[in-house]
Motif scaffolding. Structure first.
Motif, PDB file in Angstrom:
ATOM      1  N   LEU A 113       0.804  -1.219   0.000  1.00 56.05           N
ATOM      2  CA  LEU A 113       0.000   0.000   0.000  1.00 56.05           C
ATOM      3  C   LEU A 113       0.837   1.268   0.000  1.00 56.05           C
ATOM      4  CD1 LEU A 113      -2.701  -1.113   2.597  1.00 56.05           C
ATOM      5  CD2 LEU A 113      -3.107  -0.665   0.169  1.00 56.05           C
ATOM      6  N   THR A 114       2.127   1.149   0.156  1.00 65.49           N
ATOM      7  CA  THR A 114       2.975   2.341   0.169  1.00 65.49           C
ATOM      8  C   THR A 114       3.116   2.911  -1.235  1.00 65.49           C
ATOM      9  OG1 THR A 114       4.976   0.988  -0.091  1.00 65.49           O
ATOM     10  CG2 THR A 114       4.276   1.504   2.160  1.00 65.49           C
ATOM     11  N   GLY A 115       3.518   4.168  -1.295  1.00 62.79           N
ATOM     12  CA  GLY A 115       3.700   4.825  -2.577  1.00 62.79           C
ATOM     13  C   GLY A 115       5.030   4.546  -3.231  1.00 62.79           C
ATOM     14  N   VAL A 116       5.747   3.537  -2.778  1.00 62.73           N
ATOM     15  CA  VAL A 116       7.053   3.183  -3.330  1.00 62.73           C
ATOM     16  C   VAL A 116       6.864   2.266  -4.532  1.00 62.73           C
ATOM     17  CG1 VAL A 116       9.276   2.091  -2.813  1.00 62.73           C
ATOM     18  CG2 VAL A 116       8.089   3.394  -1.050  1.00 62.73           C
ATOM     19  N   SER A 173       0.970  10.913 -22.252  1.00 64.99           N
ATOM     20  CA  SER A 173       0.691   9.970 -23.332  1.00 64.99           C
ATOM     21  C   SER A 173      -0.772   9.577 -23.402  1.00 64.99           C
ATOM     22  CB  SER A 173       1.545   8.707 -23.151  1.00 64.99           C
ATOM     23  OG  SER A 173       1.168   8.033 -21.968  1.00 64.99           O
ATOM     24  N   GLY A 174      -1.577  10.043 -22.455  1.00 68.27           N
ATOM     25  CA  GLY A 174      -2.995   9.704 -22.450  1.00 68.27           C
ATOM     26  C   GLY A 174      -3.323   8.478 -21.634  1.00 68.27           C
ATOM     27  N   SER A 175      -2.360   7.847 -20.964  1.00 71.85           N
ATOM     28  CA  SER A 175      -2.603   6.674 -20.131  1.00 71.85           C
ATOM     29  C   SER A 175      -2.850   7.107 -18.684  1.00 71.85           C
ATOM     30  CB  SER A 175      -1.407   5.719 -20.187  1.00 71.85           C
ATOM     31  OG  SER A 175      -1.182   5.287 -21.504  1.00 71.85           O
ATOM     32  N   TYR A 176      -3.562   6.250 -17.967  1.00 71.72           N
ATOM     33  CA  TYR A 176      -3.780   6.489 -16.555  1.00 71.72           C
ATOM     34  C   TYR A 176      -2.587   5.965 -15.757  1.00 71.72           C
ATOM     35  CZ  TYR A 176      -8.671   7.527 -17.603  1.00 71.72           C
ATOM     36  OH  TYR A 176      -9.817   8.076 -18.087  1.00 71.72           O
ATOM     37  N   VAL A 177      -2.298   6.607 -14.631  1.00 69.97           N
ATOM     38  CA  VAL A 177      -1.188   6.202 -13.770  1.00 69.97           C
ATOM     39  C   VAL A 177      -1.738   5.910 -12.383  1.00 69.97           C
ATOM     40  CG1 VAL A 177       1.010   6.874 -12.754  1.00 69.97           C
ATOM     41  CG2 VAL A 177       0.436   7.612 -15.062  1.00 69.97           C
ATOM     42  N   VAL A 178      -1.419   4.745 -11.837  1.00 72.30           N
ATOM     43  CA  VAL A 178      -1.849   4.373 -10.490  1.00 72.30           C
ATOM     44  C   VAL A 178      -0.615   4.066  -9.656  1.00 72.30           C
ATOM     45  CG1 VAL A 178      -4.112   3.508 -11.160  1.00 72.30           C
ATOM     46  CG2 VAL A 178      -2.154   1.971 -11.217  1.00 72.30           C
ATOM     47  N   THR A 179      -0.687   4.394  -8.382  1.00 76.73           N
ATOM     48  CA  THR A 179       0.444   4.168  -7.490  1.00 76.73           C
ATOM     49  C   THR A 179      -0.061   3.952  -6.073  1.00 76.73           C
ATOM     50  OG1 THR A 179       2.511   5.107  -6.642  1.00 76.73           O
ATOM     51  CG2 THR A 179       0.716   6.638  -7.053  1.00 76.73           C
ATOM     52  N   GLY A 180       0.707   3.223  -5.267  1.00 78.90           N
ATOM     53  CA  GLY A 180       0.379   3.049  -3.861  1.00 78.90           C
ATOM     54  C   GLY A 180      -0.953   2.365  -3.638  1.00 78.90           C
ATOM     55  N   ILE A 181      -1.823   3.006  -2.853  1.00 77.53           N
ATOM     56  CA  ILE A 181      -3.136   2.446  -2.543  1.00 77.53           C
ATOM     57  C   ILE A 181      -3.964   2.294  -3.810  1.00 77.53           C
ATOM     58  CG2 ILE A 181      -5.281   2.879  -1.280  1.00 77.53           C
ATOM     59  CD1 ILE A 181      -3.671   4.207   0.892  1.00 77.53           C
ATOM     60  N   LEU A 189      -1.396   9.238   4.670  1.00 79.88           N
ATOM     61  CA  LEU A 189      -1.184  10.660   4.426  1.00 79.88           C
ATOM     62  C   LEU A 189       0.027  10.955   3.550  1.00 79.88           C
ATOM     63  CD1 LEU A 189      -1.926  12.047   8.015  1.00 79.88           C
ATOM     64  CD2 LEU A 189      -3.490  11.873   6.071  1.00 79.88           C
ATOM     65  N   ALA A 190       0.934  10.002   3.387  1.00 75.76           N
ATOM     66  CA  ALA A 190       2.182  10.283   2.658  1.00 75.76           C
ATOM     67  C   ALA A 190       2.293   9.457   1.389  1.00 75.76           C
ATOM     68  CB  ALA A 190       3.387  10.021   3.564  1.00 75.76           C
TER      69      ALA A 190
END
Length: 749
Positions: free
Chosen positions: A213-216, A310-318, A495-496
């Protein structure tokens, strides 16, 4: 527009393992200014017919002669570097390259049998391989980079398996259920050990889920493995629930995300370090737009719905975890909280049904009348204790989801729910911890040991015992740093999300503190539990170190990240397997022993001397009266609770004293207080014919720090001075003083 076959071939040659299928689902831009962008890119290679199926939506602004500088990487190791001139290989549309847009019409490329055979078989067998190819489109005249494209390949073989999720969940559930059954049969010592193992195992699963779940940026193997344990924090997809959550969000003023409805036309990029320049370009482009549009774009960005350049979606972390679980990011908060509420409601219903079934079984003579008598008489207090335990187990999920919702603001109603549940769980567990500390302090002041009231009062034990039973009596306070550990960890995760380095450093400090505390204090009830939990703390600390390495804060080669990702997966997989086997065996063995408590040593805090045990009391019925007098069951409760209704119900589960042991009538109130003060220091007893562990009335010196060493029992003569001598009828009925009954006095005439 087609990619050169000579580029696609080596790219697929290192791909991850799958069911004989190699696939890439996104073509990512890897530089700020790119003349070639692909919003949709879906490529599948099937080795059975050596065919590459391509479906792409892209646009190009390049109009000149170009060359392709292609590099292939496996676990960060560059295995391929080749420069290709499209004019030399006769690629139409690339010599020179022409501007324009491509349609969403699929096409295919057929490879030669020799090319398909050149792909290593390892690519089809190893799960979650980390492989990618990067292509620079350079000007053939100036050599300047006009575009940069990167594609990551996956396959259908992965460690993110439904079987792993069910196996882990069933083992924890089986252990908790077994603990409840064994406790109801009167084997409190064995039940407390099994429950402590189950709670520690569930906590370890949650710690692994939090890594994901971290943003790493995580390697594919680490992402897939941590996804196996997201169920432990309530991230479970059920289709009809997701539809309800979407409706609820709309009804309460929110704007649900529609990520999964857009997959037919756009790609979703799981965040990687190489995507950050393109992501920054999208932010700068948004900054040039009107304020109203910028506000809307920022809101969508938090929800994982903003497109990069580029028009793509980006997901990260949670958001990355939600995407892998096929849950819209705006529904993730409600998903986790709904399953937390379901766990509470389901537990309350099951306990109520068990109470009704036990009463029916006793009435129909299916079970003995004294079977589960403690549960049947004090089931309301026991239910409260179980609900508190579920709240404690769900507290890590509640904290991180609530804090994350504060940054999302999916809808006003969801914000209210986040605030309410965070205050409710923190307040309830904080109140319970304060009660335990107050009760322990009173027990120390009255009886020189915190174990006396904590384990002799059935109301305190059933309601608050979930906080201190896993620990030795002198470490009753350890639940407070445990709650702080979960609260701080949840704050950093929720929160981070935009600062992976801060999260990684915080994880190292938090896990190091937890490891030091567990190793130095060793607060759990025995050596096995201490070893169990210290091992978990060691693995959690190593996971935090791996997380810091993944941030690239040390500037290490990409090969290091790939290797460390596999190490993290293998380390946690082996640890999980060992802990699961240990938990299963320790739980199963209990059911094959005549006396499950005999498998465990009595704790040095003498808790077994104070707890009512069905097994021990059945072997020494003559001690019931003395034990009841020592516990004070027919007077006020020993603890500090004001819930008299619950306390009276709980005390009914203890056997009543015979009338011959009724308290002598007191002549004055002072005499009554003196009698209570003297008997309050009499410790409950164990059977005289025991196994040698713990203290007994005839062996007050056994056990460390035994409170029986400090007994201050008045003699019959002294007692009569305060409360008056017993009546002649009373003495003739019992033939001796009530303080001279039981083993060692029966022979007296």
């Amino acid at each position: 527009m087609r990619l050169p076959t000579s580029i696609a071939l080596p790219f697929f040659g290192v791909l991850v393992a799958g069911q004989s299928v190699l696939r890439s689902t996104s073509l990512n831009s890897c530089q700020d200014v790119s003349g070639f962008e692909a919003s949709k890119f879906d490529v599948v290679f099937t080795p059975n017919n050596n065919t590459i199926a391509v479906r792409m939506v892209a646009s190009s602004s390049i109009e000149e002669s170009v060359v392709f500088d292609a590099s292939g990487y496996a676990y960060g190791y560059e295995f391929l570097h080749k420069v290709i001139n499209p004019c030399e290989v006769g690629l139409a549309g690339f010599c020179p390259m022409q501007p324009g847009d491509t349609s969403n019409r699929p096409f295919s490329i057929t490879l030669s049998p020799e090319a398909g055979a050149a792909i290593p078989q390892l690519a089809y067998q190893f799960p979650d391989l980390d492989a990618r190819i990067k292509v620079f489109i350079n000007s053939s005249t100036t050599g300047a980079s006009l575009a940069c494209l990167e594609a990551r390949i996956s396959n259908s073989k992965t460690v993110d398996l439904i079987g792993v999720k069910w196996a882990a969940a069933l083992v924890v559930g089986f252990a908790l259920l077994s603990s409840a059954v064994i406790s109801g049969l009167g084997h409190a010592n064995a039940a407390s050990h099994i429950a402590a193992n189950a709670v520690a195992l569930c906590s370890y699963f949650q710690a692994q889920a939090m890594i994901g779940l971290t943003g790493v940026t995580l390697p594919p193997a680490a992402q897939a493995w941590t996804q196996d344990f997201q169920w432990s924090i309530g991230i479970i997809r059920i289709d009809w629930m997701q539809r309800i959550f979407t409706w609820y969000q709309r009804a309460t003023g929110g704007t649900p995300s529609q990520l999964f409805f857009s997959l037919g036309t756009v790609s979703v990029q799981v965040s990687k370090r190489s995507l950050q320049p393109a992501y920054g370009l999208a932010k700068r482009a948004a900054a040039m737009m009107p304020a109203s549009f910028l506000e809307h774009a920022t809101k969508l960005q938090r929800r994982g719905n903003v497109k990069n350049s580029s028009g793509s979606y980006v997901v990260t972390g949670i958001q990355r975890v939600a995407y892998r679980a096929e849950i819209e990011s705006t529904n993730l908060f409600l998903t986790g909280f709904t399953f937390f509420c379901i766990a509470l409601l389901f537990t309350a219903i099951v306990v109520s049904l068990c109470k009704a079934f036990c009463e029916l079984a006793a009435k129909m003579k299916w079970i003995k009348g004294d079977t589960f008598v403690d549960f049947r008489n004090g089931w309301r207090v026991i239910m409260k204790g179980i609900l508190y335990r579920i709240t404690l187990m769900g507290y890590p999920a509640v904290t991180l989801l609530a804090f994350w919702e504060f940054t999302q603001n999916d809808s006003p109603a969801e914000m209210v729910l986040a605030v309410f549940f965070l205050i409710y769980t923190t307040g309830a567990l904080g109140w319970a911890s304060w009660k335990v500390i107050q009760i322990s302090r009173r027990s120390v002041s009255l009886h020189q040991t915190p174990a006396y009231i904590l384990f002799s009062d059935p109301h305190t034990l059933n309601k608050w015992g979930f906080l201190y039973i896993p620990f030795r009596a002198s470490a009753y306070y350890y639940v407070v740093p445990l709650l702080a550990y979960h609260l701080v960890k949840g704050m950093f995760i929720g929160l981070a999300q935009n600062s992976g380095i801060a999260q990684a450093i915080a994880f190292i400090l938090i896990e190091a503190g937890a490891l030091i505390a567990a190793s130095v204090l060793r607060p759990w009830m025995d050596k096995k539990l201490n070893s169990f939990n210290i091992s978990i703390a060691v693995v959690n600390f190593l996971n935090a170190i791996c997380l810091l390495i993944f941030t690239n804060v040390f500037g290490q080669p990409a090969l290091v990240n790939g290797v460390v990702g596999v190490v993290l997966w293998l380390l946690n997989a082996i640890t999980t397997l060992v802990l699961l086997i240990f938990c299963i065996c320790s739980t199963a063995f209990v059911f094959f022993r005549e006396n499950p408590d005999g498998r465990y040593r009595f704790m040095s805090d003498e808790r077994a001397s104070f707890m009512k045990s069905t097994h021990s009391l059945s072997a020494a019925n003559q001690l019931d009266a003395l034990a009841s007098t020592a516990r004070g069951e027919k007077t006020h409760g020993i603890g500090l609770d004001d819930d008299e209704g619950d306390r009276s119900a709980s005390s009914q589960s203890l056997q009543r004293r015979p009338e011959s042991m009724a308290r002598p009538s007191t002549g004055t109130s002072a005499g009554h207080n003196s009698w209570r003060d003297s008997r309050s220091r009499i410790a409950p007893t164990l059977p005289f014919a025991g196994n040698g562990h713990g203290a007994s009335p005839l062996n007050p010196g056994s056990g460390r720090n035994s409170p029986i060493k400090q007994l201050n029992v008045q003699s019959p003569t002294a007692a009569s001075t305060h409360s008056g001598p017993p009546s002649p009828a009373y003495r003739s009925q019992n033939n001796s003083s009530p303080w001279q009954r039981g083993a060692g006095y029966d022979h007296a005439s």
